[in-house]
Write an enzyme that holds these catalytic residues in place. Structure first.
Site, PDB file in Angstrom:
ATOM      1  N   THR A 186     -45.072  21.708  27.212  1.00 49.80           N
ATOM      2  CA  THR A 186     -43.955  22.659  27.001  1.00 49.80           C
ATOM      3  C   THR A 186     -43.800  23.642  28.163  1.00 49.80           C
ATOM      4  OG1 THR A 186     -45.388  24.293  25.954  1.00 49.80           O
ATOM      5  CG2 THR A 186     -44.417  22.630  24.511  1.00 49.80           C
ATOM      6  N   ARG A 241     -51.136  27.418  30.681  1.00 50.45           N
ATOM      7  CA  ARG A 241     -49.802  26.845  30.540  1.00 50.45           C
ATOM      8  C   ARG A 241     -49.896  25.473  29.908  1.00 50.45           C
ATOM      9  NH1 ARG A 241     -45.190  26.366  35.064  1.00 50.45           N
ATOM     10  NH2 ARG A 241     -46.770  25.207  36.157  1.00 50.45           N
TER      11      ARG A 241
END
Ligand code: URA
Length: 210
Positions: free
Chosen positions: A109, A105
């Site tokens: 963002t 991840r």
């Protein structure tokens, strides 16, 4: 597979899942239970595979006997926790082809970014089973299936151990054609993205990293 969500409520699956959820279950115990439960889940996710017949001779007579049809299945593990489910399933389907997808991840963002992608050839002709024990936000599952579809996969199933309603919703909206098989649907996600009541971090528990 036609039904979008299948919850495998077999008593053995439910019993083993309860033992896995318990926080004091050891790493060795968790791993053994995961292997056992993955065999039972594999049985369910492969229900309805196409069969053809093969002409064979038994010691008594000749017969046309059922045998799996089509190209070998493709099992796709979402790293790293998917590998725990994968090992058990491979015992049941040893000839399956195997792929791996690694996603992390992006802290800025919060979107999944691919760091590893290696999948079997001719995905468009195979039944593809994506495995990841925890369907939490659904972000990595959706991203993994996006990638597989870009590689040509058309007949995809998703197998997990636990699902959160949020993840099911996200997957259903993004990939309504992908049936989900799970041992349980839990209550919700907490603020850290963990499934509640859940079983904690599946990767940490199976690999003993915490
Ligand atoms: N991944 C895990 O390992 N556990 C959760 O509860 C959610 C995502």
């Amino acid at each position: 597979m036609s039904e979008h969500l299948t919850v495998v409520n077999h008593p053995l699956v439910q019993h083993k899942l309860t033992l896995m959820r318990e926080k004091d279950t050891s790493t060795a115990g968790f791993r053994r239970l995961l292997r056992e439960i993955s065999l039972l889940l594999a049985y369910e996710v492969t229900r309805g595979l196409d069969l053809t017949t093969k002409h064979i001779e038994t010691p008594i007579c000749a017969m046309d006997a059922p045998i799996l049809d089509g190209k070998k299945l493709a099992l796709i593990s979402i790293l790293r926790a998917g590998n725990g489910l994968l090992d058990g399933i491979l015992e049941l389907i040893p000839a399956a082809r195997v792929g791996f997808i690694g996603l992390y991840r992006d802290p800025a963002t919060l979107k999944p970014v691919q760091y590893y992608y290696k999948v079997p050839a001719e995905l468009e002709e195979r039944i593809v089973i994506v495995v990841d024990p925890m369907l939490a936000t659904g972000n990595s599952s959706v991203a993994a299936i996006d990638l597989l579809k870009k590689s040509g996969a058309r007949n995809i199933r998703f197998l997990c151990l636990l699902a959160a309603p949020e993840g099911i919703k996200r997957m259903t909206e993004a990939h309504p054609d992908v049936p989900i098989v799970t041992a349980a649907v839990d209550s919700h996600l907490n603020a850290h993205g963990y499934i509640v009541p859940g079983l904690g971090d599946a990767g940490d528990r199976m690999f003993g990293t915490k």
